[in-house]
Design an enzyme around this catalytic site. Structure first.
Site, mmCIF file in Angstrom:
data_model
loop_
_atom_site.group_PDB
_atom_site.id
_atom_site.type_symbol
_atom_site.label_atom_id
_atom_site.label_comp_id
_atom_site.label_asym_id
_atom_site.label_seq_id
_atom_site.Cartn_x
_atom_site.Cartn_y
_atom_site.Cartn_z
ATOM 1 N N PRO A 146 1.042 -1.631 -0.035
ATOM 2 C CA PRO A 146 0.471 -0.052 -0.352
ATOM 3 C C PRO A 146 0.551 1.171 -0.099
ATOM 4 O O PRO A 146 1.342 2.516 1.146
ATOM 5 C CB PRO A 146 -1.115 -0.327 1.088
ATOM 6 C CG PRO A 146 -0.277 -1.368 2.357
ATOM 7 C CD PRO A 146 0.998 -1.296 1.004
ATOM 8 N N CYS A 147 1.262 1.775 -1.639
ATOM 9 C CA CYS A 147 2.448 2.861 -1.696
ATOM 10 C C CYS A 147 1.480 4.067 -1.026
ATOM 11 O O CYS A 147 2.067 5.472 -0.483
ATOM 12 C CB CYS A 147 3.114 2.539 -2.361
ATOM 13 S SG CYS A 147 2.098 2.470 -3.812
#
Length: 386
Positions: A146-147
């Site tokens: 989950p950047c």
């Protein structure tokens, strides 16, 4: 779900629609190895992935572990908090350091964020925030790694590799329950509570994104606004770039530089005679102190409008836009804006061109957050909630 689930199926590609645009998944025997998202055209995305991976087939019916991955990704935009941490990913080709960073990021829960600097600390490389930024940009499996939960030191969203860029990042965080701006969150809650029509648009689109995290200098914002008047976005950007290029540096000519320029150079850059006079009047007022842009922050909305409209070429509409999109004022209703009029007419059945009185009546329950209401009317014209 484990990597063994992927060992039982043929590698392939699957594209599916969701609330925030189409998503493409590519997988192999070790798990998901690529996620591409945000593209509105599912077929175009499928064609792109097929061309990039010619040995793989596009699966219209996803095998079980891929179908489960797709189902859980869809749930994110519906507000379901799912870390996706158990979904196997194949990070072959990534460095050991990158894999360590991605592993650390996967431990950040939905609704929470981490800064690039904090992530560097967790990875054992304090001071490597820029390297972390590059690793985020190269993330092959966004959402699963989950950047979008990685932000700048000041909380700014900075970049995002998804098709929708920073806007998509903000929407993902919003649907996960992260509150970026408490005032905006209060305003959204107020509008949802007071206006069931607007509630549908808010629920479809998500966060209020009128004000950039890092607004530009007010003088530059006003020069750009004058340049863009009655032009397409592309034409305005082209001419603005030419005006910037008239003096060294990345910004518009300063007030003193603008006044020193030969007006023929401004006309050659694409400004009309009237716009040349407008930007020179703005520059003159800022240079001699008649217009103190810093003092605008201490003024009421009406005082800001009265002050800005003294400048040639800046009318009430331009002042409204400055209040909403640059100063972040929350209770501005631009009744003269065509987009706001069209949005209100469409949502509330007000006829082709609602009057100012009709607009004010619709927006009365929105107080003190009419700027937010107006912004969601603009979004409704793009299909939000309709």
């Amino acid at each position: 779900m484990t990597a063994k689930d992927f060992q039982k199926i043929e590698p392939g590609i699957h594209v599916f629609p969701w609330k925030l645009g189409s998503v493409g998944l590519v997988w192999g025997s070790r798990g998901i190895n690529r996620v591409v998202m945000g593209d509105a055209d599912a077929q175009a995305l499928a064609d792109h992935l097929a061309a990039a991976h010619p040995v793989l087939k596009v699966a219209r019916r996803a095998p079980a572990p891929v179908a489960e991955t797709a189902r859980r990704i869809k749930g994110l935009a519906g507000g379901k908090k799912d870390s996706l941490r158990d979904i196997p990913v194949d990070l072959t080709g990534c460095s050991d350091f990158s894999r360590g960073v991605y592993g650390s990021l996967r431990r950040v829960e939905p609704g929470q964020v981490v800064t690039y600097g904090e992530l560097a600390q967790r990875a054992g490389r304090p001071g490597a925030a820029r390297a972390i930024g590059r690793i985020m940009g190269a993330n092959p499996v966004p959402l699963i790694v989950p950047c979008h939960r990685c932000v700048g030191a000041d909380g700014a969203l900075t970049g995002f590799s998804g098709h929708g860029g920073i806007e998509l990042k903000a929407r993902l965080l919003h649907f996960e329950g992260f509150v970026r701006n408490p005032q905006h969150a209060d305003g959204i809650a107020h509008l949802r509570r007071r206006d069931p029509v607007l509630r549908k648009v808010i629920d479809a689109f998500g966060p209020y994104l009128a004000v950039p995290d890092r607004p530009g200098p007010p003088y530059d914002v006003l020069v750009r606004a004058i340049i863009h008047q009655q032009l397409s976005v592309k034409a305005g950007q082209t001419i603005a770039g030419r005006v910037v290029a008239l003096t060294p540096g990345p910004r518009f000519p300063s007030p003193q530089e603008m006044l020193a320029l030969d007006p023929t150079l401004l006309r050659a850059a694409g400004l009309s005679n009237s716009k040349v006079s407008f930007v020179r009047d703005l520059a003159s007022r800022v240079a001699d102190g008649r217009l103190n842009l810093r003092s605008l922050e201490r003024m009421t909305d009406d005082e800001v409008i009265a002050t800005l409209t003294e400048v040639r070429g800046i009318g009430v509409w331009s002042a409204h836009m400055h209040l909403i999109f640059h100063m972040g004022r929350l209770d501005v209703l631009p009744v003269g804006d065509l987009g706001v009029q069209n949005g209100a007419a469409r949502l509330y059945g007000l006829g082709d061109k609602p009057s100012a009185a009709q607009m004010e009546a619709v927006a009365e329950p929105w107080r003190p957050y009419r700027s937010l209401g107006a912004w969601y009317l603009w979004r409704s014209l793009e299909g939000g909630g309709l």
